[in-house]
Write a protein that holds these residues in place. Structure first.
Motif, PDB file in Angstrom:
ATOM      1  N   PHE A 315      -9.405  -9.490  -5.112  1.00  0.00           N
ATOM      2  CA  PHE A 315      -8.908 -10.425  -4.378  1.00  0.00           C
ATOM      3  C   PHE A 315      -9.775 -11.125  -3.602  1.00  0.00           C
ATOM      4  CE2 PHE A 315      -6.789 -13.024  -1.094  1.00  0.00           C
ATOM      5  CZ  PHE A 315      -5.710 -13.407  -1.764  1.00  0.00           C
ATOM      6  N   ASP A 316      -9.777 -12.598  -4.159  1.00  0.00           N
ATOM      7  CA  ASP A 316     -10.953 -13.461  -3.451  1.00  0.00           C
ATOM      8  C   ASP A 316     -10.326 -14.087  -2.256  1.00  0.00           C
ATOM      9  OD1 ASP A 316     -12.651 -15.666  -2.569  1.00  0.00           O
ATOM     10  OD2 ASP A 316     -13.092 -15.972  -4.637  1.00  0.00           O
ATOM     11  N   PRO A 317     -10.824 -13.515  -0.817  1.00  0.00           N
ATOM     12  CA  PRO A 317     -10.239 -14.185   0.293  1.00  0.00           C
ATOM     13  C   PRO A 317     -10.654 -15.710   0.622  1.00  0.00           C
ATOM     14  CG  PRO A 317     -11.970 -12.680   0.875  1.00  0.00           C
ATOM     15  CD  PRO A 317     -11.883 -12.412  -0.860  1.00  0.00           C
ATOM     16  N   ILE A 318     -11.739 -16.056  -0.106  1.00  0.00           N
ATOM     17  CA  ILE A 318     -12.054 -17.457   0.174  1.00  0.00           C
ATOM     18  C   ILE A 318     -11.065 -18.446  -0.621  1.00  0.00           C
ATOM     19  CG2 ILE A 318     -14.128 -18.948  -0.038  1.00  0.00           C
ATOM     20  CD1 ILE A 318     -14.369 -16.384   1.815  1.00  0.00           C
ATOM     21  N   LYS A 319     -11.055 -18.187  -1.945  1.00  0.00           N
ATOM     22  CA  LYS A 319     -10.174 -18.987  -2.835  1.00  0.00           C
ATOM     23  C   LYS A 319      -8.800 -18.496  -2.675  1.00  0.00           C
ATOM     24  CE  LYS A 319     -14.043 -19.870  -5.973  1.00  0.00           C
ATOM     25  NZ  LYS A 319     -14.446 -19.667  -7.276  1.00  0.00           N
ATOM     26  N   GLN A 320      -8.481 -17.196  -2.131  1.00  0.00           N
ATOM     27  CA  GLN A 320      -6.989 -16.825  -2.187  1.00  0.00           C
ATOM     28  C   GLN A 320      -6.357 -16.665  -3.675  1.00  0.00           C
ATOM     29  OE1 GLN A 320      -5.163 -19.068   0.890  1.00  0.00           O
ATOM     30  NE2 GLN A 320      -6.348 -17.802   2.661  1.00  0.00           N
ATOM     31  N   VAL A 321      -7.107 -16.096  -4.550  1.00  0.00           N
ATOM     32  CA  VAL A 321      -6.634 -15.745  -5.719  1.00  0.00           C
ATOM     33  C   VAL A 321      -7.011 -14.209  -6.375  1.00  0.00           C
ATOM     34  CG1 VAL A 321      -6.736 -18.145  -6.541  1.00  0.00           C
ATOM     35  CG2 VAL A 321      -8.656 -16.648  -6.841  1.00  0.00           C
ATOM     36  N   PRO A 322      -6.139 -13.525  -7.044  1.00  0.00           N
ATOM     37  CA  PRO A 322      -6.563 -12.312  -7.546  1.00  0.00           C
ATOM     38  C   PRO A 322      -7.470 -12.379  -9.037  1.00  0.00           C
ATOM     39  CG  PRO A 322      -4.098 -12.922  -8.332  1.00  0.00           C
ATOM     40  CD  PRO A 322      -4.591 -14.041  -7.283  1.00  0.00           C
ATOM     41  N   PHE A 323      -8.001 -11.271  -9.173  1.00  0.00           N
ATOM     42  CA  PHE A 323      -8.650 -11.466 -10.165  1.00  0.00           C
ATOM     43  C   PHE A 323      -9.082 -10.036 -10.760  1.00  0.00           C
ATOM     44  CE2 PHE A 323     -11.841 -11.181  -6.725  1.00  0.00           C
ATOM     45  CZ  PHE A 323     -12.560 -10.232  -7.466  1.00  0.00           C
ATOM     46  N   ASN A 324      -9.479  -9.912 -12.103  1.00  0.00           N
ATOM     47  CA  ASN A 324     -10.183  -8.576 -12.733  1.00  0.00           C
ATOM     48  C   ASN A 324     -11.578  -8.672 -12.691  1.00  0.00           C
ATOM     49  OD1 ASN A 324      -7.826  -6.967 -13.756  1.00  0.00           O
ATOM     50  ND2 ASN A 324      -7.376  -8.605 -15.162  1.00  0.00           N
ATOM     51  N   HIS A 325     -12.074  -7.348 -12.515  1.00  0.00           N
ATOM     52  CA  HIS A 325     -13.502  -7.162 -12.438  1.00  0.00           C
ATOM     53  C   HIS A 325     -14.009  -5.772 -12.869  1.00  0.00           C
ATOM     54  CE1 HIS A 325     -13.676  -3.851  -9.196  1.00  0.00           C
ATOM     55  NE2 HIS A 325     -12.325  -4.496  -8.648  1.00  0.00           N
ATOM     56  N   THR A 326     -15.009  -5.469 -13.133  1.00  0.00           N
ATOM     57  CA  THR A 326     -15.492  -4.123 -13.449  1.00  0.00           C
ATOM     58  C   THR A 326     -16.755  -3.599 -12.726  1.00  0.00           C
ATOM     59  OG1 THR A 326     -17.250  -5.419 -14.861  1.00  0.00           O
ATOM     60  CG2 THR A 326     -14.991  -4.708 -15.984  1.00  0.00           C
ATOM     61  N   ILE A 327     -16.913  -4.053 -11.531  1.00  0.00           N
ATOM     62  CA  ILE A 327     -17.697  -3.496 -10.623  1.00  0.00           C
ATOM     63  C   ILE A 327     -17.398  -2.187  -9.750  1.00  0.00           C
ATOM     64  CG2 ILE A 327     -19.319  -4.267  -8.629  1.00  0.00           C
ATOM     65  CD1 ILE A 327     -19.109  -7.159  -9.713  1.00  0.00           C
ATOM     66  N   PRO A 328     -17.826  -1.178  -9.865  1.00  0.00           N
ATOM     67  CA  PRO A 328     -17.246   0.200  -9.098  1.00  0.00           C
ATOM     68  C   PRO A 328     -17.506  -0.129  -7.687  1.00  0.00           C
ATOM     69  CG  PRO A 328     -18.820   0.662 -10.948  1.00  0.00           C
ATOM     70  CD  PRO A 328     -19.003  -0.685 -10.843  1.00  0.00           C
ATOM     71  N   SER A 329     -18.168  -0.846  -6.990  1.00  0.00           N
ATOM     72  CA  SER A 329     -18.736  -1.099  -5.369  1.00  0.00           C
ATOM     73  C   SER A 329     -17.389  -2.103  -5.243  1.00  0.00           C
ATOM     74  CB  SER A 329     -19.793  -1.613  -5.163  1.00  0.00           C
ATOM     75  OG  SER A 329     -19.983  -2.790  -5.720  1.00  0.00           O
ATOM     76  N   TRP A 330     -16.693  -2.686  -5.764  1.00  0.00           N
ATOM     77  CA  TRP A 330     -15.588  -3.663  -5.387  1.00  0.00           C
ATOM     78  C   TRP A 330     -14.169  -2.721  -5.470  1.00  0.00           C
ATOM     79  CZ3 TRP A 330     -16.452  -9.080  -7.838  1.00  0.00           C
ATOM     80  CH2 TRP A 330     -17.545  -9.545  -7.181  1.00  0.00           C
ATOM     81  N   GLU A 331     -14.288  -1.545  -5.959  1.00  0.00           N
ATOM     82  CA  GLU A 331     -12.991  -0.873  -5.922  1.00  0.00           C
ATOM     83  C   GLU A 331     -12.495  -0.523  -4.704  1.00  0.00           C
ATOM     84  OE1 GLU A 331     -13.563   2.608  -8.392  1.00  0.00           O
ATOM     85  OE2 GLU A 331     -13.970   1.631 -10.205  1.00  0.00           O
ATOM     86  N   LEU A 332     -11.120  -0.702  -4.206  1.00  0.00           N
ATOM     87  CA  LEU A 332     -10.471  -0.529  -2.798  1.00  0.00           C
ATOM     88  C   LEU A 332      -9.856   0.793  -2.883  1.00  0.00           C
ATOM     89  CD1 LEU A 332      -8.515  -3.808  -2.689  1.00  0.00           C
ATOM     90  CD2 LEU A 332     -10.861  -3.299  -1.682  1.00  0.00           C
ATOM     91  N   PRO A 333     -10.378   1.667  -1.800  1.00  0.00           N
ATOM     92  CA  PRO A 333     -10.133   2.994  -1.756  1.00  0.00           C
ATOM     93  C   PRO A 333      -8.667   3.207  -1.325  1.00  0.00           C
ATOM     94  CG  PRO A 333     -11.402   2.530   0.113  1.00  0.00           C
ATOM     95  CD  PRO A 333     -11.336   1.233  -0.889  1.00  0.00           C
ATOM     96  N   ASP A 334      -8.060   4.278  -1.726  1.00  0.00           N
ATOM     97  CA  ASP A 334      -6.618   4.715  -1.113  1.00  0.00           C
ATOM     98  C   ASP A 334      -6.773   5.019   0.370  1.00  0.00           C
ATOM     99  OD1 ASP A 334      -5.561   4.143  -3.507  1.00  0.00           O
ATOM    100  OD2 ASP A 334      -5.935   6.180  -4.280  1.00  0.00           O
ATOM    101  N   LYS A 335      -6.136   4.470   1.264  1.00  0.00           N
ATOM    102  CA  LYS A 335      -6.028   5.019   2.739  1.00  0.00           C
ATOM    103  C   LYS A 335      -4.775   5.065   3.255  1.00  0.00           C
ATOM    104  CE  LYS A 335     -10.505   4.720   3.817  1.00  0.00           C
ATOM    105  NZ  LYS A 335     -11.267   5.934   4.428  1.00  0.00           N
ATOM    106  N   TRP A 336      -4.643   6.032   4.279  1.00  0.00           N
ATOM    107  CA  TRP A 336      -3.314   5.944   5.042  1.00  0.00           C
ATOM    108  C   TRP A 336      -3.544   5.913   6.354  1.00  0.00           C
ATOM    109  CZ3 TRP A 336       1.274   6.785   2.426  1.00  0.00           C
ATOM    110  CH2 TRP A 336       1.143   7.206   0.948  1.00  0.00           C
ATOM    111  N   LEU A 337      -2.904   4.803   7.168  1.00  0.00           N
ATOM    112  CA  LEU A 337      -3.134   4.627   8.300  1.00  0.00           C
ATOM    113  C   LEU A 337      -1.930   4.798   9.182  1.00  0.00           C
ATOM    114  CD1 LEU A 337      -4.870   1.256   7.742  1.00  0.00           C
ATOM    115  CD2 LEU A 337      -5.933   3.316   7.762  1.00  0.00           C
ATOM    116  N   ILE A 338      -2.021   4.716  10.606  1.00  0.00           N
ATOM    117  CA  ILE A 338      -0.943   5.100  11.470  1.00  0.00           C
ATOM    118  C   ILE A 338      -1.162   3.728  12.458  1.00  0.00           C
ATOM    119  CG2 ILE A 338       0.026   6.542  13.574  1.00  0.00           C
ATOM    120  CD1 ILE A 338      -1.276   8.765  12.068  1.00  0.00           C
ATOM    121  N   HIS A 339       0.076   3.483  12.783  1.00  0.00           N
ATOM    122  CA  HIS A 339       0.301   2.148  13.642  1.00  0.00           C
ATOM    123  C   HIS A 339       1.217   2.499  14.826  1.00  0.00           C
ATOM    124  CE1 HIS A 339      -1.810   0.762  10.023  1.00  0.00           C
ATOM    125  NE2 HIS A 339      -0.658   0.782   9.470  1.00  0.00           N
TER     126      HIS A 339
END
Length: 399
Positions: A315-339
């Protein structure tokens, strides 16, 4: 030097009623001023939003009239090396709804929309209207509309909404369906290059959902299947089909306390579904009364997270659009958060405090190293985020 919050928001509401006439007015201002990570320069986002709405309702003999006007204005200044149009963008959006309704549930009305966007390299004005008829029956609410566009596009002549609900004692079934054209995101707007296709200014979205559930004295729950269809644009090879399944369950304990759990899973690989994988939330809500009832506090503690995110989703936060990519460092990790959130009512003044990602805050106060703290990464551009704290004041004036 001093520091200030990245986000500010201000809102005021007013309401009045007399002799079956009702007036409601609301206005808000939302401000964001923040740096943006950039490899070549100091990035900046300066975002100002003004939003206002007015609703007026009154009887007309046996009929009723319901009118609404909404105005949205955004001035967004971006400095970032990824943006060729990196100075400013103005969005001016308004909507007018007028509905006349009979005692028997029959109604007709008009929905008028305009959208104007201006930037260094973007200048677009859109206007579209929907003339509609609606009928409310015992279990069905049906709306059918005819669309008109300022550019003369005839590709999407109709809109619809359908709501059906059937109940059997504590159980129920609900079916929802809708379809309507939406303005295309300016990043994907090629109408200035391909004049043959007027419809490039718009795209058609349809949605259908089936939900079954139950409600009793101390427990409620539901299961649902949701399908969203996005009609392909002229230059695309296929339509987008976005599919979700999920459910909710909640238990009322006693004395205003309850626990709940929610889950939703995306079962397709479309980037327009957010690539969320499986998202789950579990929490507890309760009420406290202090100082002989003069202070009432609503509390909320919950945990949420995701598992199995789509690795190619970006997701490009500058243009605010989703897209596909093939760059491993851009993968978003799974996370569990408490609020945690608390809202205190002190003689009609509402004080709210909210903290996202408690474990990051607790670890920081305990002196944990940066590597041992809990972090969340929203996209490939922004750095990892720690805790976020919010404080708010709401004051109600009567008469």
């Amino acid at each position: 030097g001093g520091s200030s919050p990245i986000h500010h928001s201000y809102r005021i509401d007013y309401g009045a009623s007399k002799n079956d006439r009702k007036l409601e007015v609301s206005a808000g201002r939302f401000i964001t001023r923040s740096g943006l990570p950039d490899s070549t320069s100091n990035g900046l986002e300066n975002d100002n939003i003004l939003n206002a709405g007015i609703r007026y309702q009154r009887p007309l003999g046996d009929w009723s009239m319901n009118t609404y006007f909404g105005q949205f204005f955004q001035h967004r200044l971006i400095h970032h090396s990824s943006m060729a149009d990196s100075n400013y963008q103005n969005i001016n959006r308004n909507r007018l709804d007028i509905l006349f309704q009979s005692p028997g549930g029959f109604g007709f009305g008009i929905n008028q929309n305009t959208q104007q966007m201006n930037g260094d390299s973007t200048n677009r004005f859109l206007s579209w209207s929907t003339f509609y008829l609606q009928k409310e029956l015992k279990k069905i609410n049906l709306l059918i509309g005819m669309n008109q566009f300022n550019n003369g596009s005839g590709d999407y002549p109709f809109s619809w909404q359908l709501n059906y609900q059937k109940e059997w004692d504590a159980f129920y079934m609900k079916i929802v369906s809708s379809g309507s054209p939406k303005p295309i995101h300016p990043t994907f707007d090629y109408s200035d290059r391909v004049t043959t296709y007027d419809s490039l200014n718009y795209e058609f979205w349809s949605h259908a959902m089936v939900k079954v559930g139950f409600i009793n004295q101390n427990m409620h729950g539901d299961l649902f299947v949701s399908m969203v269809h996005r009609k392909k644009r002229v230059y695309e090879k296929e339509d987008s089909n976005i599919q979700f399944v999920g459910g909710n369950i909640g238990f009322d304990i006693k004395n205003g306390w309850s626990v709940y759990s929610k889950i939703i899973a995306q079962i397709d690989s479309s980037i327009y579904g957010g690539g969320i994988g499986t998202m789950a939330t579990a929490g507890m809500q309760g009420k406290l009364s202090l100082f002989k009832g003069y202070m009432k506090i609503d509390t909320h503690l919950w945990m949420d997270g995701a598992n199995g995110k789509l690795k190619s989703f970006g997701f490009d936060p500058i243009k605010q659009v989703p897209f596909n990519h093939t760059i491993p460092s851009w993968e978003l990790p799974d996370k569990w958060l408490i609020h945690f959130e608390a809202v205190a009512n002190i003689s009609g003044v509402m004080l709210s405090y909210k903290i996202n990602n408690i474990l990051n805050a607790v670890g920081s106060m305990g002196g944990a190293s940066k590597e041992d703290l809990m972090w969340a990464r929203p996209n490939h551009v922004y750095p990892q985020l720690g805790r976020m704290m919010q404080f708010g004041v709401t004051w109600y004036f009567m008469d």
